[in-house]
Scaffold this active site. Structure first.
Site, short mmCIF file in Angstrom:
data_model
loop_
_atom_site.label_atom_id
_atom_site.label_comp_id
_atom_site.label_asym_id
_atom_site.label_seq_id
_atom_site.Cartn_x
_atom_site.Cartn_y
_atom_site.Cartn_z
N SER A 14 -5.41 -20.41 3.05
CA SER A 14 -6.75 -21.17 3.10
C SER A 14 -7.30 -20.77 1.58
O SER A 14 -7.92 -21.84 0.91
CB SER A 14 -7.59 -20.40 4.08
OG SER A 14 -8.02 -19.11 3.74
N ARG A 91 4.52 -10.15 -0.04
CA ARG A 91 5.56 -9.20 -0.46
C ARG A 91 5.20 -8.75 -1.72
O ARG A 91 4.39 -9.08 -2.70
CB ARG A 91 6.72 -10.18 -0.84
CG ARG A 91 7.12 -11.14 0.36
CD ARG A 91 7.34 -10.62 1.67
NE ARG A 91 8.60 -9.51 1.54
CZ ARG A 91 8.70 -8.84 2.59
NH1 ARG A 91 8.07 -8.85 3.70
NH2 ARG A 91 9.83 -7.70 2.48
N HIS A 109 -7.43 -9.84 -3.71
CA HIS A 109 -7.34 -8.99 -2.72
C HIS A 109 -8.57 -8.74 -2.06
O HIS A 109 -9.85 -8.91 -2.65
CB HIS A 109 -6.86 -7.74 -3.43
CG HIS A 109 -6.85 -6.48 -2.55
ND1 HIS A 109 -5.64 -6.27 -1.84
CD2 HIS A 109 -7.52 -5.52 -2.49
CE1 HIS A 109 -5.66 -5.32 -1.26
NE2 HIS A 109 -6.89 -4.59 -1.56
C1 GAR Z 1 -6.68 -13.20 2.20
O1 GAR Z 1 -7.73 -12.50 2.63
C2 GAR Z 1 -6.17 -12.67 0.85
O2 GAR Z 1 -7.15 -11.94 0.09
C3 GAR Z 1 -5.33 -11.46 1.66
O3 GAR Z 1 -4.66 -12.12 2.70
C4 GAR Z 1 -5.64 -13.45 3.09
C5 GAR Z 1 -4.86 -14.68 3.07
O4 GAR Z 1 -5.59 -15.67 3.49
N1 GAR Z 1 -4.44 -10.86 0.79
C6 GAR Z 1 -4.00 -9.69 0.90
O5 GAR Z 1 -4.14 -9.05 1.43
C7 GAR Z 1 -3.08 -9.52 -0.44
N2 GAR Z 1 -2.56 -8.04 -0.33
P1 GAR Z 1 -5.03 -17.13 3.30
O6 GAR Z 1 -3.75 -17.37 3.40
O7 GAR Z 1 -5.97 -17.93 4.25
O8 GAR Z 1 -5.40 -17.61 1.85
#
Ligand code: GAR
Length: 195
Positions: A14, A91, A109
């Protein structure tokens, strides 16, 4: 010349879609050249492809970290990105990979760094009794979820919040913050955006 942007994802993407939507605006200083994932089944890959953005899938399964990164580098280097964006890329990258894109790799993050690097950020903020949570965009350095902060956005933590309700509230801000930071970064503006 627009800055060339490659985006790495692991899931639904997203944030990647929010970045693509903003880059689709004519006045944007950057253009997407690749969306790549370590998971061939990542939902975001098909969404990016449907928007006409080149995609690549490089599974990490069964590969040592160095071998995975060597494979991942191939489509990335072929796309010649100026900027590499981690957007829900789950990763951990080796220092060697990070150094290759030093100063031009960004990550989002879901916490107000330096609080809660790593996983389970929303539950940890709730458990700590915090009244605010949020998200951070930062330059990637070899230390996980570290590196100079380029932007942050806050949301309140409300009574009765679960990790899920809080994550949804933070995600709305992620979709605003990351495109806003990219716009500035692509024009050379590194001053932190604090929303
Ligand atoms: C998001 O909340 C991002 O901040 C987090 O994963 C989600 C991905 O959502 N990232 C982490 O935790 C990285 N360590 P998305 O695939 O819908 O963008």
């Amino acid at each position: 010349m627009k800055a060339r942007v490659a985006i790495l994802i692991s899931g639904g993407g997203s944030n990647m879609l929010a970045l693509l939507a903003d880059m689709a605006q004519g006045d944007h200083p950057a253009t997407p050249v690749l969306v790549a994932s370590n998971d061939p089944l990542a939902g975001g890959l098909a969404k990016a492809a449907s928007l006409g953005v080149p995609t690549a899938a490089v599974s990490h399964r069964g590969l040592a970290r160095d071998a995975f990164e060597a494979s991942l580098l191939e489509p990335i280097l072929a796309a010649k990105p100026d900027i590499l964006l981690l957007a829900g890329f789950m990763r951990v990258l080796t220092p060697g990979f990070v150094h290759r894109f030093a100063g031009r790799m960004l990550n989002i993050h879901p916490s107000l760094l330096p609080k809660y690097p790593g996983l389970h950020t929303h539950q940890r903020a709730i458990d700590a009794g915090d009244t605010q949570a949020g998200c951070t965009v930062h330059l990637v350095t070899p230390v996980l979820d570290d590196g100079p902060i380029l932007g942050q956005a806050c949301v309140p933590i409300l009574a009765g919040d679960t990790a899920g309700t809080l994550a949804a509230r933070v995600l709305v801000q992620e979709h605003r913050l990351y495109p806003a930071v990219l716009r500035r970064f692509a024009t050379g503006d590194r001053t932190p955006l604090l929303a």
